[in-house]
Every structure is written in structure tokens, then in C-alpha cells.
Design an enzyme around this catalytic site. Structure first.
Site, PDB file in Angstrom:
ATOM      1  N   ASP A  58      -2.480  -1.276  11.069  1.00 27.50           N
ATOM      2  CA  ASP A  58      -2.853  -1.306   9.407  1.00 27.50           C
ATOM      3  C   ASP A  58      -3.417  -2.561   8.772  1.00 27.50           C
ATOM      4  OD1 ASP A  58      -1.536   1.096   9.483  1.00 27.50           O
ATOM      5  OD2 ASP A  58       0.234   0.752   8.332  1.00 27.50           O
TER       6      ASP A  58
ATOM      7  N   LYS B 125       0.833  -1.203  -0.029  1.00 24.35           N
ATOM      8  CA  LYS B 125      -0.132   0.063   0.112  1.00 24.35           C
ATOM      9  C   LYS B 125       0.820   1.095   0.036  1.00 24.35           C
ATOM     10  CE  LYS B 125       0.777   1.143   4.528  1.00 24.35           C
ATOM     11  NZ  LYS B 125       1.842   2.126   4.996  1.00 24.35           N
TER      12      LYS B 125
END
Length: 292
Positions: free
Chosen positions: A139, A14
Site C-alpha cells: 500500500d 485512505k
């Protein structure tokens, strides 16, 4: 080298397209506003089911003690929660650099939860997997939900967001940035004014960790300064990878071809939907298809 008889699942990287630190909780965790976007650059995890309850790591992450490895902890967490008697052998092909702010460890953990939830037949809903993932790291939930997201809280309050098409040049400096050290730095901004999705889409972006990282990590500063010659350079997460967005693959590769030899680099397309969830959906559809 991949184990040929394993079932392989992606763990995508990401980028944090923006990161603001807007406060701090009583327990010391920092309150954030950020935007997560997946890119088509992934680790790969292979799974081979066992029937003796044993969970083993066969390859990958050799520098990490197995008991500390997030992929093992994720498998054990799901096994306990589901009361599953099955085990698994796990192989990891590691492509995402560690300490780069690309979310590799969190993504690996999320892939373990999503894949084993399917392969073990636990069939927990996504919300349950998200709550398990949050035990492993802030996350992890975004990788489980699998959609580009505006995030708040410690990163777990997720709102899906649709982003413009983009290609990214990502530079990987030869250093490991410590998230803990960045968040301990007394010069880190911890009370930035809150922003909105509308402001972000209008171009108000940036990363509050950038000044601290550039101060302490010479290699990141060199990469950032070089990329800034071509486009608006940004830091992802707490670093150390830096990136810049381009409207086309051709434009991105034109810059990529000029990257100095001192930096590792790659080109990746921005994704609003995770390849992990695409694979899960295809497997679920195959499983639901009538035979014959």
C-alpha cells in the site's frame, strides 16, 4: 504534544472504496482490484535533521519495537539507497487507528520517504521512491504517488481516477483486525471475476473481505449493521473500520451525531489529491523561488 522545532508533514488515511480478490501469485500474495481514496484525516510526522547519521524515533508508535517500526525502516531504507550521511529525529502524532484498514502504517512510511527525500536532498524521482516503498508494503506506493487510484496486482499497479465529491462517516470498532488472518481464512473469496473502472463508477463495488471480517469480529459487525441503517455501509481494506458516503458534510454530520457511544467515529472529506503531495509541491515551489 508536537515538538515545536520540527518540520511537520501529514500522513493521510485512505479508504478502499472497493476491494476484489481476483487470484493469487505463486509466492502466495493475493491479486487485487481496489480503489484507493484519501481522506482529510491524518497522522502527523515531524522531522529534525541530524548530521551524525543517526535515525531516532522520539515519540509515537511506542507499542512497536523501534527496529520493526515502518517509519524507522523507511528512513533507513532511503538513507542506504541514497548513501546519505545525514540522520534525523522523527516524532509521530498518531491519529489513524492501527488495524483499521485506513493505511496508517503505510502512509507513515510513505511520508517518511517523501519528506526525507526532500529534506536530505536525495531528490529521487517519484518512480524511485515508489520502488523503495514497495519494499516496505504493497500500500505504500499509492501514498507516495499521492493521487486517488484504481489499483491492481498486489495494489501497486496504479491508474489515477477522478471520483465524485463525497463526505464519509467512518466508524472505528474497538478491535484490531489481522490482515494475515483474513487472508488465511479458507472461506475468503480468491477468484472473484475481474471488474472495470466503468463498472465501479456505475455502482458495482463491495469488498470480498467483508463476510470473513463480519464472521470473526463482532464489533465490526455491530458497527456495520448500525451504519447500514442510514446508508450503504462498506468495509475499508481488510477492516475493521466501516464507512458510508454522503453527498454533503451536513448529511454526514447528521448521521455522525447519532453514532452510539460504543463506537469511535469521525467525519472526513474525500480527496483525490494527497495533502502530503500538496505540501511537497508548496515546499518545492518555495525552494525554486528567486530570492530577494
Amino acid at each position: 504534544m508536537k515538538h515545536q522545532d520540527f518540520d511537520w508533514w501529514p500522513a493521510p488515511a485512505k479508504l478502499n472504496l472497493m476491494l476484489k480478490i481476483v487470484g493469487r501469485r505463486q509466492d502466495g500474495y493475493h491479486l487485487l482490484q481496489t480503489v484507493f481514496r484519501f481522506i482529510d484525516f491524518s497522522d502527523q510526522l515531524g522531522f529534525k535533521l541530524r548530521h551524525d547519521g543517526i535515525i531516532r524515533r522520539l515519540s509515537g508508535n511506542e507499542s512497536i519495537v523501534e527496529s520493526d517500526d515502518l517509519i524507522i525502516r523507511a528512513a533507513q531504507l532511503l538513507q542506504r539507497a541514497a548513501g546519505c550521511a545525514k540522520g534525523v529525529d522523527i516524532a509521530l502524532v498518531k491519529n489513524i487507528p492501527m488495524g483499521g484498514g485506513l493505511g496508517g502504517g503505510s502512509s507513515d512510511a510513505a511520508t517518511v520517504l517523501v519528506a526525507l527525500n526532500h529534506l536530505w536532498g536525495a531528490d529521487y524521482p517519484i518512480d524511485k521512491l515508489v520502488s523503495l516503498g514497495l519494499e516496505l508494503g504493497a500500500d505504500v506506493p499509492v501514498f507516495i504517488q499521492g493521487k486517488a487510484a484504481w489499483a491492481e496486482g498486489v495494489g501497486e499497479e496504479l491508474t489515477p481516477i477522478q471520483l465524485p465529491d463525497a463526505w464519509y462517516v467512518v466508524l472505528v470498532p474497538d478491535c484490531h483486525v489481522s490482515t494475515a488472518e483474513v487472508f488465511r481464512d479458507p472461506q475468503l473469496t480468491r477468484n472473484a471475476p475481474r471488474t472495470t473502472i466503468r463498472d465501479f463508477l456505475a455502482g458495482r463495488q463491495g469488498n470480498d473481505c467483508l463476510p470473513v471480517v463480519l464472521k470473526h469480529y463482532r464489533q465490526v459487525k455491530e458497527a456495520f449493521d448500525w451504519l447500514a441503517l442510514f446508508a450503504s455501509a462498506q468495509l475499508t481494506g481488510t477492516g475493521g473500520c466501516v464507512f458510508a458516503a454522503f453527498e454533503s458534510e451536513i448529511a454526514a454530520r447528521h448521521v455522525f451525531m447519532q453514532v452510539p457511544e460504543q463506537f469511535q467515529a469521525f467525519v472526513a472529506q474525500g480527496l483525490d489529491y494527497s495533502p502530503l503531495m500538496q505540501l511537497l509541491s508548496s515546499k518545492q515551489n518555495i525552494g525554486a523561488s528567486p530570492s530577494g
